[in-house]
Scaffold this motif. Structure first.
Motif, PDB file in Angstrom:
ATOM      1  N   LEU A  14      67.852  71.945 -32.141  1.00 44.59           N
ATOM      2  CA  LEU A  14      68.093  70.547 -31.830  1.00 44.59           C
ATOM      3  C   LEU A  14      69.396  70.069 -32.442  1.00 44.59           C
ATOM      4  CD1 LEU A  14      64.550  69.045 -32.508  1.00 44.59           C
ATOM      5  CD2 LEU A  14      65.454  70.051 -30.395  1.00 44.59           C
ATOM      6  N   SER A  74      66.847  62.720 -23.754  1.00 44.11           N
ATOM      7  CA  SER A  74      66.692  64.128 -23.411  1.00 44.11           C
ATOM      8  C   SER A  74      65.499  64.297 -22.491  1.00 44.11           C
ATOM      9  CB  SER A  74      66.473  64.952 -24.682  1.00 44.11           C
ATOM     10  OG  SER A  74      66.105  66.273 -24.352  1.00 44.11           O
ATOM     11  N   HIS A 121      64.733  62.966 -29.668  1.00 41.98           N
ATOM     12  CA  HIS A 121      63.968  64.106 -29.146  1.00 41.98           C
ATOM     13  C   HIS A 121      62.528  63.665 -28.885  1.00 41.98           C
ATOM     14  CE1 HIS A 121      67.209  66.918 -29.745  1.00 41.98           C
ATOM     15  NE2 HIS A 121      67.412  66.358 -30.927  1.00 41.98           N
TER      16      HIS A 121
END
Length: 158
Positions: A14, A74, A121
């Motif tokens: 990430l 995302s 995320h």
């Protein structure tokens, strides 16, 4: 030396806006342990390894403005099975995550929830409630789909 046992299957990496803050968040939210960190000039992190429930998660600072917060989100969702989804959800929200779907019993036999971490995320959390056969899962999915279609028809009817 890294062995194959340390990296089994897919290992997510990430990009985050602040690795220090991300490590603190993942520790508070998911019980992560930091295993390794490499920094470059100016102290920016170009490699950090975390261990979460036996799985590796790699992090690094955003060097090219391509973290989810920089690009508007995302489409990827990271999934984590936990002992108690309600407790894990509360811990993640208390640590700074944004809830997107509160814990509920899902048709496939899990208690399931979704959230977005402070770095953009997306995560789903689940606890297994019951073991369903493939046929039972499909029957439950068919029932759920039919109910969802009926609900949609009721909402859009004139």
């Amino acid at each position: 030396m890294i062995t194959d046992d340390e990296f089994r299957g897919v290992t997510p990496q990430l990009i985050v806006s602040d690795t220090d803050a991300a490590v603190r968040f993942y520790a508070a939210a998911f019980g992560a342990d930091e295993l390794l960190r490499n920094t470059g000039p100016g102290g920016r992190v170009f490699h950090c390894e975390l261990l979460i429930m036996g799985g590796r998660l790699l992090l690094h600072d955003d060097f090219d403005d391509d973290s989810p917060t920089a690009i508007g989100g995302s489409p990827v969702v990271l999934h984590l099975y936990v002992e108690d989804v309600d407790a894990a959800f509360r811990a993640a929200v208390d640590a700074g995550a944004t809830p997107t779907a509160p814990p509920e019993d899902a048709f496939w036999g899990d208690r399931y929830a979704q959230l977005t971490d402070p770095f953009g995320h997306r995560w789903s959390l689940a606890s297994r409630r019951s073991e369903l056969s493939v046929a039972e899962q499909q029957e439950a999915a068919d029932t759920w789909s039919a109910e969802a279609l009926d609900e949609n028809d009721r909402r859009t009817a004139p």
